[in-house]
Design a protein around this motif. Structure first.
Motif, PDB file in Angstrom:
ATOM      1  N   GLY A   1       1.798  -5.908   2.479  1.00 15.64           N
ATOM      2  CA  GLY A   1       1.678  -4.652   1.846  1.00 15.64           C
ATOM      3  C   GLY A   1       0.242  -4.247   1.690  1.00 15.64           C
ATOM      4  O   GLY A   1      -0.702  -4.998   1.965  1.00 15.64           O
ATOM      5  N   MET A   2       0.004  -2.870   1.714  1.00  9.58           N
ATOM      6  CA  MET A   2      -1.420  -2.225   1.777  1.00  9.58           C
ATOM      7  C   MET A   2      -1.688  -1.263   0.739  1.00  9.58           C
ATOM      8  O   MET A   2      -0.604  -0.397   0.523  1.00  9.58           O
ATOM      9  CB  MET A   2      -1.650  -1.724   3.235  1.00  9.58           C
ATOM     10  CG  MET A   2      -1.831  -2.911   4.314  1.00  9.58           C
ATOM     11  SD  MET A   2      -2.211  -2.374   5.945  1.00  9.58           S
ATOM     12  CE  MET A   2      -1.645  -3.669   6.986  1.00  9.58           C
ATOM     13  N   ALA A   3      -2.825  -1.129   0.346  1.00 10.91           N
ATOM     14  CA  ALA A   3      -3.252  -0.031  -0.402  1.00 10.91           C
ATOM     15  C   ALA A   3      -4.270   0.437  -0.016  1.00 10.91           C
ATOM     16  O   ALA A   3      -5.183   0.075   0.612  1.00 10.91           O
ATOM     17  CB  ALA A   3      -3.436  -0.715  -1.775  1.00 10.91           C
ATOM     18  N   SER A   4      -4.348   1.838  -0.001  1.00 14.64           N
ATOM     19  CA  SER A   4      -5.427   2.877   0.456  1.00 14.64           C
ATOM     20  C   SER A   4      -6.791   2.598   0.119  1.00 14.64           C
ATOM     21  O   SER A   4      -7.000   2.172  -1.170  1.00 14.64           O
ATOM     22  CB  SER A   4      -5.075   4.371   0.326  1.00 14.64           C
ATOM     23  OG  SER A   4      -6.202   5.086   0.454  1.00 14.64           O
TER      24      SER A   4
ATOM     25  N   GLY B   1     -12.479  -0.565   3.862  1.00 14.93           N
ATOM     26  CA  GLY B   1     -11.121  -1.158   4.306  1.00 14.93           C
ATOM     27  C   GLY B   1     -10.067  -1.040   3.255  1.00 14.93           C
ATOM     28  O   GLY B   1     -10.408  -0.988   2.019  1.00 14.93           O
ATOM     29  N   PRO B   2      -8.620  -1.409   3.609  1.00 13.51           N
ATOM     30  CA  PRO B   2      -7.907  -1.350   2.451  1.00 13.51           C
ATOM     31  C   PRO B   2      -7.553  -2.729   1.859  1.00 13.51           C
ATOM     32  O   PRO B   2      -8.081  -3.799   2.138  1.00 13.51           O
ATOM     33  CB  PRO B   2      -6.348  -1.359   3.208  1.00 13.51           C
ATOM     34  CG  PRO B   2      -6.861  -2.085   4.522  1.00 13.51           C
ATOM     35  CD  PRO B   2      -8.244  -1.545   4.919  1.00 13.51           C
ATOM     36  N   VAL B   3      -7.110  -2.801   0.460  1.00 15.01           N
ATOM     37  CA  VAL B   3      -6.241  -3.997   0.070  1.00 15.01           C
ATOM     38  C   VAL B   3      -4.959  -4.309   0.743  1.00 15.01           C
ATOM     39  O   VAL B   3      -4.377  -3.503   1.239  1.00 15.01           O
ATOM     40  CB  VAL B   3      -5.980  -3.885  -1.389  1.00 15.01           C
ATOM     41  CG1 VAL B   3      -5.130  -4.931  -2.211  1.00 15.01           C
ATOM     42  CG2 VAL B   3      -7.265  -3.616  -2.270  1.00 15.01           C
TER      43      VAL B   3
ATOM     44  N   LEU C   1      -1.352  -3.813  -7.000  1.00 22.16           N
ATOM     45  CA  LEU C   1      -0.075  -4.219  -7.443  1.00 22.16           C
ATOM     46  C   LEU C   1       0.853  -3.613  -6.755  1.00 22.16           C
ATOM     47  O   LEU C   1       1.990  -3.976  -6.356  1.00 22.16           O
ATOM     48  CB  LEU C   1       0.158  -4.026  -9.001  1.00 22.16           C
ATOM     49  CG  LEU C   1      -0.823  -4.981 -10.054  1.00 22.16           C
ATOM     50  CD1 LEU C   1      -0.573  -4.484 -11.389  1.00 22.16           C
ATOM     51  CD2 LEU C   1      -0.605  -6.339  -9.745  1.00 22.16           C
ATOM     52  N   GLN C   2       0.698  -2.171  -6.366  1.00 25.81           N
ATOM     53  CA  GLN C   2       1.715  -1.496  -5.450  1.00 25.81           C
ATOM     54  C   GLN C   2       1.689  -2.521  -4.149  1.00 25.81           C
ATOM     55  O   GLN C   2       2.899  -2.374  -3.548  1.00 25.81           O
ATOM     56  CB  GLN C   2       1.077  -0.105  -5.317  1.00 25.81           C
ATOM     57  CG  GLN C   2       1.364   0.598  -6.353  1.00 25.81           C
ATOM     58  CD  GLN C   2       0.833   2.346  -6.608  1.00 25.81           C
ATOM     59  OE1 GLN C   2       0.010   2.502  -5.363  1.00 25.81           O
ATOM     60  NE2 GLN C   2       1.094   3.099  -7.357  1.00 25.81           N
TER      61      GLN C   2
END
Length: 216
Positions: free
Chosen positions: A130-133, A84-86, A143-144
């Motif tokens: 916000g999400m990260a792959s 799962g994503p962040v 941080l992105q």
């Protein structure tokens, strides 16, 4: 004379602002059942006052920076799990925020997180996600995700309270706070929003691919 069962229902349904009225209403009732109910109400009152004090303490950073304008709390979840994503949450709460029980999402039950999520979404000035792959979950991606969450806020905050990190390429002033989700109501709210959002996503993934047990 009112039945004890009726008094019990009245006390169980009471909001904190009604406690004093109920104490006054039944203080002369000598029945043991009523005395026990008033003892329970007294414990509820003590717990409520304790939570008020804890929440007020968690507003320290919000009060310190509120003169700058909108204060935003930021936190992320999903760094540790195998799948799962962040997901990062950014939340601006109103200055006179009255929400109780905000805390690090890991300290709350799933039921309490869901309840608070609804309260936060209803009362917040703004919420960003916000999400990260999951393909490359590292410090940069996390941080992105946080930067993306901030970029979705309207109005734009004047100060960011972050849980322990500093987000690069963000012009808004930042205050990293170690264990911030237990010290700031804004970061705690962001932690809850991120956690509930991610958990609900994993439940949906589980419906599509039940063999992986994503829901758990």
């Amino acid at each position: 004379m009112q039945k004890i069962g009726e008094i019990k229902c009245e006390i169980q349904a009471a909001e904190p602002g009604e406690y004093a009225t109920l104490f006054e209403k039944y203080k002369e009732d000598t029945r043991s059942g009523v005395r026990k109910l008033l003892e329970q109400l007294h414990k509820k009152e003590e717990a409520y006052q304790k939570e008020l004090l804890r929440t007020e303490k968690m507003k320290e950073f919000e009060r310190k920076y509120e003169d700058l304008g909108y204060v935003c709390g930021i936190d992320e979840v999903g760094r540790g799990p195998l799948a799962g994503p962040v997901v990062a949450g950014a939340v601006i709460l109103p200055r006179d925020c009255k929400i109780l029980y905000l805390n690090d999402s890991k300290q709350l039950s799933a039921k309490k997180r869901d309840e608070l999520y609804d309260v936060i979404m209803e009362n917040a000035v703004a919420v960003g996600i916000g999400m990260a792959s999951p393909r490359r979950i590292d410090e940069i991606n996390i941080l992105q995700a946080m930067r993306e969450a901030v970029s979705k806020l309207e109005p734009v905050p004047q100060i960011l309270l972050n849980d322990a990190v500093t987000i690069p390429d963000v012009t808004i002033p930042q205050v990293p706070i170690i264990k911030g989700d237990a010290k700031s109501i804004s970061i705690a709210a962001a932690s809850i929003v991120a956690k509930v959002t991610r958990d609900r996503m994993m439940v949906e993934y589980d419906k599509v691919m039940p063999e992986y047990g994503f829901a758990s």
